[in-house]
Design an enzyme around this catalytic site. Structure first.
Site, PDB file in Angstrom:
ATOM      1  N   ASP A 146       1.858  -6.008  -3.101  1.00 43.44           N
ATOM      2  CA  ASP A 146       1.421  -4.729  -2.578  1.00 43.44           C
ATOM      3  C   ASP A 146       2.612  -3.899  -2.104  1.00 43.44           C
ATOM      4  O   ASP A 146       3.286  -4.285  -1.154  1.00 43.44           O
ATOM      5  CB  ASP A 146       0.458  -5.000  -1.402  1.00 43.44           C
ATOM      6  N   ASP A 342       1.871   3.735  -5.587  1.00 43.55           N
ATOM      7  CA  ASP A 342       1.310   2.534  -4.972  1.00 43.55           C
ATOM      8  C   ASP A 342       0.893   1.537  -6.053  1.00 43.55           C
ATOM      9  O   ASP A 342       0.305   1.912  -7.059  1.00 43.55           O
ATOM     10  CB  ASP A 342       0.087   2.968  -4.135  1.00 43.55           C
TER      11      ASP A 342
END
Ligand SMILES: *[C@@H]1O[C@H](CO)[C@@H](O)[C@H](O)[C@H]1NC(C)=O
Ligand SMILES: *[C@@H]1O[C@H](CO)[C@@H](O)[C@H](O)[C@H]1NC(C)=O
Ligand SMILES: *[C@@H]1O[C@H](CO)[C@@H](O)[C@H](O)[C@H]1NC(C)=O
Length: 464
Positions: A146, A342
C-alpha cells in the site's frame, strides 16, 4: 493477379495474427494511431489459470492479485465486483476524510495538533499482495502492499484477536533476530499512536472502516528476495487485530507511503530512495514490486508535489486529460484540489467537472456498442456479448511538465463480465476533493517512485 477479395483475406489474416496473442497486442498498443486500441474482449477477462513469468530480478517481489488464480489458496468465498467497488469507495472516503482533517489540523504549514492515529486508508481494498519473508529462519507472509500508508504490520503470536490467514502466524519466539523496540527509541516516539508497556513500544493503527491492529512495535530481518535482506526492519507485530474480514486471508500489510516508518523510508540507506512496480493487466497474471534504485531509465517523469498536511501520500499534478488522442476542454484549475497516485485505490477518481467531460467524450467514441446497466460507482457500461473484439479510444492523463500516462487498454474498462464492461473512472463529490490515480489505470505500466529526486515516472510494457 491478386483479386480484391484475396487481398482482403490477406489483410484479415494479418490482423488475426496480430490479435492472436497478448504480446502482439501489447505491441500493437505501441504502434497504435493514438486514437484507438483494438482489443480482443477475451483478453480483458481473467482466465482461471495462473500464468506467472519465472524471471526474477534484483529485489523483485512478485505482485499477485488477491482475488485471482495466482493466489496460493483461493478462498471459496468469492468477493463480488460490487463489493470490491464499495470497499474502494470506503477507501476513497477515508482518504478524503484524512486529507480534510489534516488540512484543518494544519496551521501555518505544520501540524499543530497530533492527528488521530497512525492512519491507514483502508485495509480492505488493496487488491494486490506480495510475499515477504520475516525473521531468522525466514517465514513467508502474503501482505497487501500500500503506497497510501506507512506502518507495516503482520499478525503475530500470542494472538488475542486475529482474522484467518493462509500462513501460520508469525511467532517472535522462534526468530533469533527478533527484538522489541524500546519506548525510548526515536522511532517509537515518532509513531503518532504509540504507548508503552514494560518499556516496550506498542503501536496502534486505526482504519476508518473501524478495523484496527494493535500490538508490539518490533524489529526483525525482512527478506525481500533470497539474496536481499533488510536487518532491523521495524514493523507492527499485531497481536490484537479486529474488524478485518476473514475473506481477506492476507497476513498483514507493507506500507510504502512517503512518511517515516514506511518500508521505503527504512530501506533508503541500503537500497536508495526508490521503488517501482508493475500491476498485471488481469488477475491471472503477476506483476512485480522492486525496492531500490534499479529504475527504468527511459521512464518519463513528473515532479512529486510536497504536501505537509498529508505526508504519507504521493501527490503529482494532473493538468489535463486526453481521449482518442484529443485534449479535453478542461481548465487546469479544475485539478487544483490535488491528485494522489495510489496503489490501493482501484478506480481513478477525478474532479466531477473533469469526469463528466471524460465520460461524454468516451461515450461519443463508444456509440456503436449497446449500453449495459451501471455497476456501483461506474455509470458508463457496455455489453460486449456480441463482440469478439472491440475498439476503445485511447485515454491519457497529462501531468505537469507534459508527462503523459497513456492508460493501457486493460486500464480503460473495469470488466465485470463480457456483458458489463464499464469505464473505470468516477467523479468525486466535489472538485475540491483530492483526485486519485487508481491501480486500474496503472496496469502494465512501470511506475517509478524516485523519492531521492522527488519525481514519479512511467514507462510501458513492464508486465503483461
Ligand atoms: C516484547 O514485548 C512483549 C510485550 O510488550 C513481551 O511479552 C515479549 O516478551 C517481549 N519480547 C522480547 C523478545 O523482549
Ligand atoms: C471550453 O469550455 C468552456 C467552458 O466550459 C467554453 O466556454 C468554451 O467555449 C469551450 N471551448 C471549446 C473550444 O469548446
Ligand atoms: C502543482 O500545482 C500547483 C497549483 O495547482 C502549483 O502551485 C505547484 O507549483 C505545482 N507543482 C509542480 C511540482 O508542478
Amino acid at each position: 493477379m491478386a483479386s480484391n477479395s484475396s487481398l482482403l483475406q490477406c489483410y484479415v489474416l494479418v490482423l488475426a495474427c496480430l490479435l492472436s496473442s497478448r504480446s502482439s497486442q501489447a505491441l500493437m498498443g505501441h504502434i497504435r494511431d493514438k486514437a484507438w486500441h483494438i482489443v480482443e474482449v477475451k483478453s480483458l477477462l481473467p482466465s482461471s489459470v495462473c500464468s506467472s513469468p519465472k524471471e526474477k530480478g534484483f529485489n523483485r517481489l512478485t505482485i499477485i492479485h488477491r482475488h485471482g488464480p495466482c493466489t496460493p489458496q483461493p478462498t471459496n468465498k468469492k468477493i463480488t465486483d460490487a463489493q470490491i467497488l464499495r470497499k474502494d469507495q470506503d477507501r476513497v472516503d477515508s482518504m478524503h476524510h484524512y486529507v480534510k482533517s489534516a488540512k484543518k489540523a494544519t496551521i501555518g504549514g505544520s501540524l499543530s495538533v497530533s492527528l488521530p492515529a497512525q492512519h491507514g486508508s483502508s485495509y480492505g481494498t488493496g487488491n494486490y499482495v506480495v510475499k515477504i519473508g520475516m525473521g531468522t529462519p525466514r517465514k513467508d507472509f502474503s501482505v497487501v502492499f500500500d503506497t497510501g500508508s506507512d506502518l507495516s504490520w503482520i499478525q503475530c503470536k500470542p494472538c488475542k484477536g486475529c482474522h484467518n490467514q493462509r500462513d501460520p502466524l508469525f511467532d517472535p519466539t522462534l526468530s533469533s533476530t527478533y527484538s522489541n523496540v524500546s519506548c525510548s527509541s526515536t522511532y517509537c516516539t515518532q509513531l503518532e499512536k504509540s504507548s508503552c508497556s514494560n518499556g516496550q513500544c506498542q503501536y496502534e493503527v486505526k482504519y476508518l472502516d473501524k478495523s484496527q491492529t494493535d500490538g508490539v512495535f518490533a524489529q526483525d530481518t525482512l527478506t525481500l528476495s533470497p539474496t536481499d535482506k533488510l536487518p532491523n526492519f521495524m514493523f507492527g507485530c499485531g497481536t490484537s487485530n479486529s474488524g478485518f474480514s476473514d475473506r481477506d486471508m492476507t497476513d498483514g500489510l507493507i506500507g510504502l507511503g512517503r512518511d517515516r516508518v514506511s518500508l521505503i523510508s527504512q530501506a533508503t540507506s541500503n537500497y536508495g530512495a526508490m521503488f517501482s512496480y508493475c500491476l498485471p493487466s488481469i488477475s491471472s497474471y503477476t506483476g512485480y514490486l522492486s525496492i531500490g534504485t534499479n529504475s527504468e531509465p527511459q521512464a518519463s517523469f513528473t515532479s512529486m508535489v510536497q504536501k505537509t498536511d498529508s505526508p504519507s501520500f504521493y501527490y503529482i499534478n494532473l493538468t489535463a486529460l486526453k481521449v482518442g488522442g484529443m485534449l479535453l476542454n478542461i481548465s487546469s484549475t479544475v485539478f487544483s484540489g490535488g491528485t494522489v497516485i495510489d496503489s490501493g485505490t482501484v478506480i481513478t477518481r477525478l474532479p466531477p467537472t473533469a469526469y463528466v467531460k471524460l465520460r461524454d467524450a468516451f461515450q461519443q467514441y463508444m456509440k456503436m456498442y449497446p449500453k449495459a446497466p451501471s455497476l456501483e460507482i461506474l455509470d458508463t457500461c457496455y455489453d460486449f456479448s456480441q463482440y469478439p473484439r472491440v475498439k476503445l479510444p485511447t485515454i491519457s492523463l497529462v501531468f505537469s511538465g507534459g508527462t503523459n500516462l497513456d492508460v493501457d487498454f486493460s486500464g480503460i474498462l473495469y470488466v465485470s463480465q463480457q456483458s458489463q464492461a464499464c469505464l473505470a473512472f468516477a467523479g468525486n463529490s466535489g472538485d475540491s476533493d483530492i483526485g486519485i490515480i487508481g491501480n486500474t489505470q496503472q496496469k502494465t505500466v512501470n511506475v517509478v517512485y524516485d523519492i531521492a529526486n522527488q519525481k514519479i515516472g512511467f514507462s510501458y510494457g513492464g508486465c503483461k
